[in-house]
Design an enzyme around this catalytic site. Sequence first.
Site, PDB file in Angstrom:
ATOM      1  CD1 TRP A  31      -2.938   1.467   1.192  1.00  0.00           C
ATOM      2  CD2 TRP A  31      -1.210   2.400   2.233  1.00  0.00           C
ATOM      3  NE1 TRP A  31      -3.321   2.725   1.607  1.00  0.00           N
ATOM      4  CE2 TRP A  31      -2.265   3.327   2.259  1.00  0.00           C
ATOM      5  CE3 TRP A  31       0.000   2.786   2.829  1.00  0.00           C
ATOM      6  CZ2 TRP A  31      -2.162   4.583   2.854  1.00  0.00           C
ATOM      7  CZ3 TRP A  31       0.104   4.038   3.411  1.00  0.00           C
ATOM      8  CH2 TRP A  31      -0.976   4.924   3.425  1.00  0.00           C
ATOM      9  CB  SER A  97       3.946  -3.971   2.862  1.00  0.00           C
ATOM     10  OG  SER A  97       3.398  -3.169   3.867  1.00  0.00           O
ATOM     11  CB  THR A  98      -0.769  -4.331   1.690  1.00  0.00           C
ATOM     12  OG1 THR A  98      -0.751  -3.255   2.630  1.00  0.00           O
ATOM     13  CG2 THR A  98      -2.192  -4.734   1.407  1.00  0.00           C
ATOM     14  CB  ALA A 122       8.742  -5.608   5.020  1.00  0.00           C
ATOM     15  CG  ASP A 227       9.133  -2.808   8.760  1.00  0.00           C
ATOM     16  OD1 ASP A 227       8.423  -1.791   8.858  1.00  0.00           O
ATOM     17  OD2 ASP A 227       8.964  -3.684   7.891  1.00  0.00           O
ATOM     18  CG  HIS A 256       7.783  -1.245   5.472  1.00  0.00           C
ATOM     19  ND1 HIS A 256       7.325  -2.447   5.977  1.00  0.00           N
ATOM     20  CD2 HIS A 256       6.862  -0.851   4.545  1.00  0.00           C
ATOM     21  CE1 HIS A 256       6.184  -2.769   5.393  1.00  0.00           C
ATOM     22  NE2 HIS A 256       5.881  -1.823   4.517  1.00  0.00           N
TER      23      HIS A 256
END
Length: 278
Positions: A31, A97-98, A122, A227, A256
């Site tokens: 995101w 991430s997302t 991450a 992160d 991150h």
Amino acid sequence: MGTVTTPDGTTIFYKDWGPRDGRPIVFHHGWPLSSDDWDAQLLYFLAKGYRVIAHDRRGHGRSSQPANGHDMDTYVADVNVLTDALDLQGAVHVGHSTGGGEVARYVAQAKPGRVSKAVLVAAVPPVMVKKDSNPEGTPIEVFDGFRAALAANRAQFFIDVPTGPFYGFNRPGAEVSQGLIDRWWLQGMTGAANAHYACIKAFSETDFTEDLRKIDVPVLVMHGTDDQVVPYADSGPKSAELLRNGTLKSYEGYPHGMLSTHPEVLNPDILAFVEGQG
């Protein structure tokens, strides 16, 4: 490059580079970005002979901007449309991430033969938000702050995030890349404000615990210890522990956005996992 259309009429943009008979690696972005965030990985694995595929999540990048469907189950349903259309077999799915949450849920539900391995970088699993079952999580007030900042001035918020915590450029002595900051902003502003707003709930509140437990293919979990977006202690180690066949690889002091700040380290590590036994 091409598009697929989902049952609700949403157009999903994707890149598909490399030999059609090459082993496919599918990349899932974070995101509020797009498939462009994978530049360093797409070029690297393309040069190694792989077929590399990356899509723009609905409401992000060059995919269409519907009013609805900005939740993890719909994101995964969209991925199913794409992988069915391309008839991918034995693919490696890599999520940041997302996108790591998207990978976890997709792989947990994937049709037999579709997936051979997965990589979570991450990534948001098991669950980000603080609650009774996750007391070490991030307080909901933090995500409320994200929503407020996005609604008030998305353009400025999308400068503040990459300039600060995303790449660790707020750390003393950090080597700041204006190019990465500008690329982040451009990717974000290409997407839809409604999608980005709703996605905050999707990435912060979705619980992937049971998804991780269901996955039986090998999974590499990669996470930086510095992160500032998805804190290390509440994510990487917990995900690796829940996986049946998970391996945790920690990166001391990495941020991150380490895929972009340290591709010369992470890309070979991903390659070694993809080409390794198991």
